[in-house]
Scaffold this active site. Sequence first.
Site, PDB file in Angstrom:
ATOM      1  N   PRO A 276      19.261  13.792 -13.634  1.00 44.65           N
ATOM      2  CA  PRO A 276      19.708  13.524 -12.066  1.00 44.65           C
ATOM      3  C   PRO A 276      19.037  12.015 -11.830  1.00 44.65           C
ATOM      4  O   PRO A 276      17.852  11.700 -12.040  1.00 44.65           O
ATOM      5  CB  PRO A 276      18.865  14.564 -11.398  1.00 44.65           C
ATOM      6  CG  PRO A 276      17.646  15.105 -12.082  1.00 44.65           C
ATOM      7  CD  PRO A 276      17.991  14.842 -13.614  1.00 44.65           C
ATOM      8  N   GLY A 277      19.826  11.363 -10.823  1.00 47.27           N
ATOM      9  CA  GLY A 277      19.533  10.189 -10.424  1.00 47.27           C
ATOM     10  C   GLY A 277      19.516  10.184  -9.018  1.00 47.27           C
ATOM     11  O   GLY A 277      18.787  10.252  -8.173  1.00 47.27           O
ATOM     12  N   TYR A 318      33.454   1.750  -3.469  1.00 44.92           N
ATOM     13  CA  TYR A 318      33.699   3.177  -3.640  1.00 44.92           C
ATOM     14  C   TYR A 318      34.328   3.679  -2.388  1.00 44.92           C
ATOM     15  O   TYR A 318      34.535   5.015  -2.285  1.00 44.92           O
ATOM     16  CB  TYR A 318      32.797   4.077  -4.180  1.00 44.92           C
ATOM     17  CG  TYR A 318      31.662   3.500  -5.282  1.00 44.92           C
ATOM     18  CD1 TYR A 318      32.154   3.585  -6.319  1.00 44.92           C
ATOM     19  CD2 TYR A 318      30.490   3.219  -5.130  1.00 44.92           C
ATOM     20  CE1 TYR A 318      31.603   3.022  -7.716  1.00 44.92           C
ATOM     21  CE2 TYR A 318      29.855   2.651  -6.086  1.00 44.92           C
ATOM     22  CZ  TYR A 318      30.164   2.649  -7.366  1.00 44.92           C
ATOM     23  OH  TYR A 318      29.432   2.164  -8.409  1.00 44.92           O
ATOM     24  N   CYS A 346      31.830 -13.813   3.411  1.00 43.20           N
ATOM     25  CA  CYS A 346      32.851 -14.324   3.559  1.00 43.20           C
ATOM     26  C   CYS A 346      34.060 -13.425   2.821  1.00 43.20           C
ATOM     27  O   CYS A 346      34.670 -14.151   2.416  1.00 43.20           O
ATOM     28  CB  CYS A 346      32.762 -15.664   3.362  1.00 43.20           C
ATOM     29  SG  CYS A 346      31.651 -16.455   4.350  1.00 43.20           S
TER      30      CYS A 346
END
Length: 428
Positions: A276-277, A318, A346
């Site tokens: 898991p992260g 995302y 920008c």
Amino acid sequence: MDHFLYRDGALYAEDVPVAEIAAAVGTPFYLYSTATLLRHFTLFDDALDGMEHLVCYAMKAASNQAILATLAGAGAGMDVVSGGEYRRAKAAGVPGDRIVFSGVGKTKEEIHLALTGGIRQFNVESEPEMEMISRVASGLGMTAPITVRVNPDVDAKTHAKIATGKSENKFGIPIARAREVYAQAAALPGLDVIGIDVHIGSQLTDLGPFELAYQKVAELTETLRADGHDIRRLDLGGGLGIPYTRSNEALPLPSDYGALIRRTVGDLGCEVEIEPGRLIAGNAGIMVSKVIYLKEGEGRDFMILDGAMNDLIRPAMYEAYHDIIPVREPDAGAEQAPYDIVGPVCESGDTFAKQRMMPPVAAGDLIAFRGAGAYGAVMSSEYNSRPLIPEVLVKGDQFAVIRPRPTFDEMINRDTIPEWVEGYSAAT
Ligand code: LLP
């Protein structure tokens, strides 16, 4: 649950007012909570209690050495995907036998580095890579412990850019070809084939796809054992999702995930690893930024921050949602107004949120992006020549800068101008 809560009208990180840290380090910056990191790691560790297991934190989520050392100190292993991550994990004091090496493109140099520095296992993703690991290991007079990452062709039902378990993705070996590939692996002199690896994607908010994938891994374990392979370790990857909005707080918990692991692969007598992260680091970190201007547009108002897409790219990349809250607690019942919340970079993609309802905020106020601990600082860049923002770690009533803000000179002086560039003379 995390440790970023309002207290007496102000946002605190554990026992430290966020505004106090902002005054000390300037904005924007990332801020992590030790208690939250440890709590999340422990939830996973406890979920696998009673099974032989190792929680290998996917350090790509947040790889500051202070974070790694905090987790390693609690017993975590690490999942690394590059020579840089391997070196970082070692530098943070993680022993080689607690490091697993994942990733589709491990180079000869990276394989050599891990074999000589110590490695728990390589998660192999292709036949050519398998041959390379065998060759490097044999050259060193060693055998490399490996699992083969299988692609179970399961739809993880997550954002297309972070789904990895479908056959069209670049990851792993099609599960239908697993027997053939394991036979090849077993014949290679430099390999010790110890297990199976699977990882189907990230930010999974439903346990169904995990269940399908792990059932396939359980079946494959039996098949491969019948073929004569001593399958004794299963690396089940990462991917459990986190609540980014208050409305999806009813997500599966690590304990539900642990029960699922027990149910699907628990009877095989294998040691289990998970990677898991996001769930460990995501809600253990916020990004703190300052409102520079409120700008009235045509039909919409803009809140312009000093943080930008180069500091936190998830919304641009995302369409990710992050809760954005003022550091000074709004009055109960304060009227909200819609803003497009943007950074100064920008391009129009530098938009954190569109028409987000916000309580009253003024120029100069601090705001915090919640859920920014995973894939925040690690994905930042210096786009628009904006120096990487600092990282700060809180523990109880103490805080420390764990990566300082570089000076403009440090950033600029990394460039060199060759002497044959015409018309250049150094500024005096
Ligand atoms: N193991 C492997 C082999 C992985 O590729 C990943 C994530 C993990 C474990 C950890 O997954 P987690 O538990 O964190 O979901 N930058 C994207 C996420 C990319 C995930 C890549 N692989 C984001 O910001 O959403």
